[in-house]
Design an enzyme around this catalytic site. Structure first.
Site, PDB file in Angstrom:
ATOM      1  N   HIS A  33       0.872  -1.197   0.000  1.00 31.85           N
ATOM      2  CA  HIS A  33       0.000   0.000   0.000  1.00 31.85           C
ATOM      3  C   HIS A  33       0.898   1.232   0.000  1.00 31.85           C
ATOM      4  O   HIS A  33       1.707   1.389  -0.916  1.00 31.85           O
ATOM      5  CB  HIS A  33      -0.939  -0.088   1.215  1.00 31.85           C
ATOM      6  N   HIS A  52      -2.480  -2.123  -9.660  1.00 36.14           N
ATOM      7  CA  HIS A  52      -3.430  -1.460  -8.765  1.00 36.14           C
ATOM      8  C   HIS A  52      -4.731  -2.258  -8.758  1.00 36.14           C
ATOM      9  O   HIS A  52      -5.121  -2.807  -9.781  1.00 36.14           O
ATOM     10  CB  HIS A  52      -3.719  -0.034  -9.251  1.00 36.14           C
ATOM     11  N   ASP A  94       2.832   5.416  -6.703  1.00 31.67           N
ATOM     12  CA  ASP A  94       4.102   5.264  -5.962  1.00 31.67           C
ATOM     13  C   ASP A  94       5.318   5.094  -6.854  1.00 31.67           C
ATOM     14  O   ASP A  94       6.442   5.101  -6.365  1.00 31.67           O
ATOM     15  CB  ASP A  94       3.990   4.049  -5.026  1.00 31.67           C
TER      16      ASP A  94
HETATM   17  C1  SDX Z   1      -1.453   2.254  -3.297  1.00 31.30           C
HETATM   18  O1  SDX Z   1      -6.151   0.956  -3.261  1.00 31.30           O
HETATM   19  C2  SDX Z   1      -5.680   2.136  -3.418  1.00 31.30           C
HETATM   20  O2  SDX Z   1      -6.368   3.055  -3.842  1.00 31.30           O
HETATM   21  C3  SDX Z   1      -4.244   2.301  -2.972  1.00 31.30           C
HETATM   22  C4  SDX Z   1      -3.568   3.603  -3.348  1.00 31.30           C
HETATM   23  C5  SDX Z   1      -4.163   4.771  -2.600  1.00 31.30           C
HETATM   24  O3  SDX Z   1      -4.036   5.895  -3.089  1.00 31.30           O
HETATM   25  O4  SDX Z   1      -4.655   4.560  -1.455  1.00 31.30           O
HETATM   26  O5  SDX Z   1      -3.710   3.843  -4.731  1.00 31.30           O
HETATM   27  C6  SDX Z   1      -2.079   3.573  -2.987  1.00 31.30           C
HETATM   28  O6  SDX Z   1      -1.428   1.402  -2.462  1.00 31.30           O
HETATM   29  C7  SDX Z   1      -0.921   2.006  -4.684  1.00 31.30           C
HETATM   30  C8  SDX Z   1      -0.388   0.553  -4.857  1.00 31.30           C
HETATM   31  C9  SDX Z   1       1.042   0.508  -4.282  1.00 31.30           C
HETATM   32  N1  SDX Z   1       1.515  -0.918  -4.236  1.00 31.30           N
HETATM   33  C10 SDX Z   1       2.453  -1.351  -5.033  1.00 31.30           C
HETATM   34  O7  SDX Z   1       2.941  -0.695  -5.958  1.00 31.30           O
HETATM   35  C11 SDX Z   1       2.920  -2.777  -4.731  1.00 31.30           C
HETATM   36  C12 SDX Z   1       3.019  -3.584  -6.026  1.00 31.30           C
HETATM   37  N2  SDX Z   1       1.678  -3.812  -6.569  1.00 31.30           N
HETATM   38  C13 SDX Z   1       0.966  -4.917  -6.052  1.00 31.30           C
HETATM   39  O8  SDX Z   1       1.444  -5.740  -5.108  1.00 31.30           O
HETATM   40  C14 SDX Z   1      -0.471  -5.081  -6.516  1.00 31.30           C
HETATM   41  O9  SDX Z   1      -0.553  -4.635  -7.807  1.00 31.30           O
HETATM   42  C15 SDX Z   1      -1.506  -4.397  -5.646  1.00 31.30           C
HETATM   43  C16 SDX Z   1      -1.371  -4.826  -4.224  1.00 31.30           C
HETATM   44  C17 SDX Z   1      -1.361  -2.918  -5.748  1.00 31.30           C
HETATM   45  C18 SDX Z   1      -2.887  -4.805  -6.163  1.00 31.30           C
HETATM   46  O10 SDX Z   1      -3.009  -6.140  -5.939  1.00 31.30           O
HETATM   47  P1  SDX Z   1      -4.326  -6.944  -6.407  1.00 31.30           P
HETATM   48  O11 SDX Z   1      -5.337  -6.044  -6.997  1.00 31.30           O
HETATM   49  O12 SDX Z   1      -4.751  -7.804  -5.263  1.00 31.30           O
HETATM   50  O13 SDX Z   1      -3.779  -7.798  -7.590  1.00 31.30           O
HETATM   51  P2  SDX Z   1      -3.117  -9.224  -7.429  1.00 31.30           P
HETATM   52  O14 SDX Z   1      -2.092  -9.180  -6.323  1.00 31.30           O
HETATM   53  O15 SDX Z   1      -4.206 -10.228  -7.328  1.00 31.30           O
HETATM   54  O16 SDX Z   1      -2.343  -9.357  -8.828  1.00 31.30           O
HETATM   55  C19 SDX Z   1      -3.035  -9.804  -9.982  1.00 31.30           C
HETATM   56  C20 SDX Z   1      -1.927 -10.440 -10.838  1.00 31.30           C
HETATM   57  C21 SDX Z   1      -1.120 -11.510 -10.083  1.00 31.30           C
HETATM   58  O17 SDX Z   1      -0.571 -12.359 -11.058  1.00 31.30           O
HETATM   59  P3  SDX Z   1      -1.288 -13.829 -11.305  1.00 31.30           P
HETATM   60  O18 SDX Z   1      -1.468 -14.463  -9.934  1.00 31.30           O
HETATM   61  O19 SDX Z   1      -2.597 -13.496 -11.982  1.00 31.30           O
HETATM   62  O20 SDX Z   1      -0.325 -14.574 -12.174  1.00 31.30           O
HETATM   63  O21 SDX Z   1      -0.951  -9.423 -11.197  1.00 31.30           O
HETATM   64  C22 SDX Z   1       0.296  -9.748 -10.597  1.00 31.30           C
HETATM   65  C23 SDX Z   1       0.032 -10.737  -9.487  1.00 31.30           C
HETATM   66  O22 SDX Z   1       1.170 -11.568  -9.259  1.00 31.30           O
HETATM   67  N3  SDX Z   1       0.843  -8.490 -10.068  1.00 31.30           N
HETATM   68  C24 SDX Z   1       2.117  -8.142 -10.150  1.00 31.30           C
HETATM   69  C25 SDX Z   1       2.193  -6.870  -9.565  1.00 31.30           C
HETATM   70  N4  SDX Z   1       0.977  -6.504  -9.146  1.00 31.30           N
HETATM   71  C26 SDX Z   1       0.147  -7.521  -9.461  1.00 31.30           C
HETATM   72  N5  SDX Z   1       3.201  -8.772 -10.670  1.00 31.30           N
HETATM   73  C27 SDX Z   1       4.368  -8.103 -10.580  1.00 31.30           C
HETATM   74  N6  SDX Z   1       4.512  -6.872 -10.018  1.00 31.30           N
HETATM   75  C28 SDX Z   1       3.445  -6.228  -9.517  1.00 31.30           C
HETATM   76  N7  SDX Z   1       3.596  -5.038  -8.982  1.00 31.30           N
END
Ligand code: SDX
Length: 425
Positions: free
Chosen positions: A265, A304, A360
């Site tokens: 997050h 996201h 981010d």
């Molecule tokens: C913020 O929610 C908000 O509004 C948050 C925010 C706010 O203003 O409050 O916008 C701020 O938190 C932004 C996000 C910051 N986090 C990151 O940058 C961390 C990296 N990103 C993730 O871990 C992920 O994308 C999330 C946590 C942000 C979202 O996760 P989801 O929606 O639960 O998606 P998921 O984990 O189920 O991923 C779906 C697929 C998976 O692959 P498969 O299992 O389908 O093979 O996408 C892949 C994940 O492995 N994936 C990534 C990835 N993010 C998702 N693979 C590599 N790198 C990534 N960053």
């Protein structure tokens, strides 16, 4: 004609029509279907497809990459508004007129100081305590200084404590930073606006007045506006959940600070800088991307829950990066970030999962250029998000439909069994 969902459960012969409103059905309506194991419920880890509330504060269209606060596009607010103007908008639903803004700015200025005894709380932390830990604990501690925050049903008490918290968060953040540097605290300076004062409390040394380039002050203002609110994200949901058991603003926001600290997050901006440093050079990007595709690492700052398009905030921040680097010089890690983004926007792994840069991905580069250490990056997220958390808290406690948060579960443990005496185990 109202939209309906017709559901048939052959096992019990139950047929029902459920009303569809706002593209949702009421989950409790499903209880009319009694299935094996009892009345039907929904199972939704992470609430991926579950609305928890009705809110009029922030609107996001993840497919189109749209973000609006009370209907105003984030791009226009970042271009023309001040952070305190946006904080007022989030709290009151309208942009303030000149006298409302002047009165609001004066109220915030009057409440910037911290209770003196809070310095004892700060002194109790180890010198290398993470500033987010200090922020979380000290935000909760505010309640012991302002117990009138428990009168949250009284609009005046509520408004005073919201103003106190929005006013004090920059001071608390700056004190947490100065503590980590073993530097004396710098008191707020009433001659400065919200963001200039924040920079002065952080970075003032022996000079009589702290001078900051107007363009850097504006960059902080824009970053604060972009981070102010974001509908029902993880930390806002934490604030609302803690509010649901009848807590004061400070206790609820301290829970929000804790949720925001997580690297998935708000902690992602700190993790992005760490990732860029570990990659180090453009030449090592392909090897890193292979690690991401193999599932060994995540590309922090990418992906996201809602945005399946470019995060509109990332677009604005990317422009601010250029403006700041004109003053501070280019951070060499920028080209590593740009190379990562190139892969992220073209490689099938990311394209197929609709992963784009989020808020981010570039913000850490600006923060580092402004002189902040990585451990302060999420603090710079929490300070402006306090306005959004306060607006969401206020909306929650004035929503007659809301009740204490208490989800169901699917039980997967043992069936009933009898106690086994120690000597028989
Ligand atoms: C913020 O929610 C908000 O509004 C948050 C925010 C706010 O203003 O409050 O916008 C701020 O938190 C932004 C996000 C910051 N986090 C990151 O940058 C961390 C990296 N990103 C993730 O871990 C992920 O994308 C999330 C946590 C942000 C979202 O996760 P989801 O929606 O639960 O998606 P998921 O984990 O189920 O991923 C779906 C697929 C998976 O692959 P498969 O299992 O389908 O093979 O996408 C892949 C994940 O492995 N994936 C990534 C990835 N993010 C998702 N693979 C590599 N790198 C990534 N960053």
């Amino acid at each position: 004609m109202a939209d309906l969902l017709q559901i048939t459960h052959p096992g019990s012969g139950t047929e029902r029509e459920l009303a569809i409103t706002d593209a949702t059905i009421r989950a409790t309506e499903l209880r009319q279907f009694v299935v094996e194991g009892g009345p039907l419920a929904t199972y939704d880890p992470g609430y991926v497809n579950t609305a928890s509330c009705r809110s009029s504060i922030t609107y996001i269209d993840g497919d189109a990459g749209i973000l609006e606060y009370r209907g105003y596009p984030i791009e226009q607010l970042a271009e023309s508004a001040s952070f305190l103007e946006v904080a007022w908008l989030l709290l009151n639903g309208e942009l303030p007129n000149a006298s409302q803004l002047a009165e609001w700015e004066q109220l915030i200025t009057e409440h910037r100081m911290l209770p003196d005894k809070l310095k004892t709380v700060l002194a109790g932390f180890p010198y290398d305590a993470h500033p987010m830990t200090i922020l979380m604990a000290s935000t909760a501690a505010f309640y012991s200084f302002y117990p009138d925050a428990q009168n949250f049903t009284d609009p005046e008490a509520r408004a005073l404590n919201i103003a106190r918290l929005i006013a004090k968060m920059p001071t608390l953040a700056a004190f947490a930073y100065r503590k980590g540097k073993a530097k004396p605290y710098i008191a707020p300076d009433d001659a400065y606006g919200y963001c200039h004062n924040f920079l002065a409390m952080l970075f003032k040394q022996a000079e009589r007045r702290y001078h900051a380039d107007e363009r850097l002050i504006r960059a902080v203002e824009v970053l604060f506006i972009l981070h102010a609110d974001h509908e029902q994200n993880c930390s806002t949901s934490a604030v609302r959940s803690v509010a649901s058991s009848g807590n004061d603003l400070y206790t609820c926001v301290s829970a929000g600070v804790g949720a925001l600290h997580g690297p998935l997050h708000g902690g992602a901006n700190e993790a992005v800088l760490k990732m860029l440093r570990e990659i180090g050079t453009v030449e090592r990007v392909p090897e890193f991307i292979e690690g991401v595709k193999a599932g060994r690492v995540r590309m922090m700052g990418f992906g996201h829950r809602v945005y399946k398009n470019y995060d509109p905030r990332a677009r604005v921040i990317k422009k601010a990066v250029d403006d700041v680097f004109e003053i501070t010089g280019v951070n060499p890690l920028l080209e590593v970030a740009q190379e990562l983004e190139k892969y992220g926007l073209t490689d099938e792994y990311f394209v197929s999962r609709r992963l784009y840069p989020n808020v981010d991905f570039y913000s850490g580069l600006i923060y580092e250029a402004l002189g902040f250490p990585p451990e302060m990056f999420t603090v710079l997220f929490a300070v402006p998000r306090t306005a959004g958390w306060a607006a969401q808290y206020q909306e929650f406690i004035t929503d007659p439909e809301q009740k204490i948060a208490r989800p169901k579960q699917i039980y997967t443990g043992y069936a009933r069994r009898d106690y086994v005496p120690l000597d028989a185990r």
